[in-house]
Design a protein around this motif. Structure first.
Motif, PDB file in Angstrom:
ATOM      1  N   LEU A  36       0.874  -1.169   0.000  1.00  0.00           N
ATOM      2  CA  LEU A  36       0.000   0.000   0.000  1.00  0.00           C
ATOM      3  C   LEU A  36       0.910   1.217   0.000  1.00  0.00           C
ATOM      4  N   LYS A  44      -3.402   5.007   4.077  1.00  0.00           N
ATOM      5  CA  LYS A  44      -2.795   3.671   4.019  1.00  0.00           C
ATOM      6  C   LYS A  44      -3.011   2.892   5.320  1.00  0.00           C
ATOM      7  N   THR A 197       2.323  -1.369   4.315  1.00  0.00           N
ATOM      8  CA  THR A 197       2.293   0.027   3.900  1.00  0.00           C
ATOM      9  C   THR A 197       3.722   0.538   3.789  1.00  0.00           C
ATOM     10  N   ALA A 212      -0.866  -1.190  -4.433  1.00  0.00           N
ATOM     11  CA  ALA A 212      -2.160  -0.560  -4.202  1.00  0.00           C
ATOM     12  C   ALA A 212      -1.901   0.904  -3.869  1.00  0.00           C
TER      13      ALA A 212
END
Length: 260
Positions: A36, A44, A197, A212
């Motif tokens: 992420l 995130k 993340t 993502a």
């Protein structure tokens, strides 16, 4: 590959009015790494917390092994998902081994104490992380980098098949950052799914991960990094010119800023 996590049309708001994100849909399969990616404040960590059921989404659903997490007991979720926070604040003066043993909690009865098999599982997790030498140290007295690795060992002892990590390289020196990234690749090779993340686009390239991204217009992008990461998207997202360049000597792409 088995699909472990399905996210369908997810949306979240803290106050019921301004949405932090919306229309988030993607899947995570066993053995996959998903990063992420994005700047501060883009959502995130909030998204990661929704995946762990630490926060309740406003819209949409999260399916774990095909079952809606909203209908699952916390113990059921913890048997599949392990969560490694960005910052761990030790509360008790456990040894590292004792702390890693607590990862077995989802598999214990209400009044059941950990037995020899649970300690063995914790020892094997420490060995897998190559930190067995820390076993008898107080986890309140080890370095931040070591503590991050201990948190990952706890998730492994938990027998979690999907590990969520919130900026696992934050506050680490460069050597420990690379060590953690190498561990993530090793976990993926062993069949674990990892969602993490990060602020750093180069980590996505190092991990060869799916990506993502929630961009500044709150549009969600998801897929292999080769399809998602462009110089235009990265430059717009971070507000500085960025280039993706292949370095022949190491045969991989890197993300760099042409100048300051």
């Amino acid at each position: 590959m088995e699909t472990l996590l399905q996210v369908k049309d997810l949306g979240f708001s803290y106050d019921g009015s301004r949405q932090i994100f919306r229309d988030i849909s993607f899947e995570v399969r066993a053995g996959e790494i998903v990063c992420l990616l994005g700047p501060n404040g883009i959502g995130k960590t909030t998204l990661l917390n929704c995946l762990a059921r630490l926060r309740e989404p406003l819209l949409g659903s999260v399916l774990l092994g095909g079952e809606d997490m909203a209908h699952m007991h916390a113990r059921e979720i913890a048997r599949i998902i392990g969560y490694v926070p960005q910052t761990l604040l030790p509360s008790f003066d456990y040894t590292v081994l004792e702390y890693v043993v607590t990862g077995n909690a989802p598999w214990l009865g209400t009044f059941e104490k950990p037995g020899p098999e649970h300690y063995q599982r914790a020892e094997e997790a420490l060995e897998q992380m190559a930190i067995s030498h820390l076993a008898n140290k107080a986890y309140t007295r080890i370095s931040t980098g070591e503590l991050q690795q201990v948190s990952i060992a706890r998730a492994i002892a938990q027998k979690a098949r999907l590990i969520l990590m919130d900026e696992p390289t934050a506050h680490l020196d460069y050597g420990n950052q690379l060590k953690v990234l190498r561990l993530i690749k090793d976990l993926s090779a062993k069949g674990y799914a990892v969602v993490l993340t990060t602020h750093n686009p180069d980590q996505v390239l190092l991990l060869d991960a799916k990506t993502a991204i929630i961009d500044e217009q709150s549009i969600f992008h998801f897929g292999p990094w080769q399809e998602i990461l462009t110089e235009e998207l990265l430059s717009a997202m971070y507000g500085v010119p960025l280039r993706l360049i292949k370095v022949e000597g190491i045969n991989r792409m890197v993300c760099i800023a042409p100048g300051l």
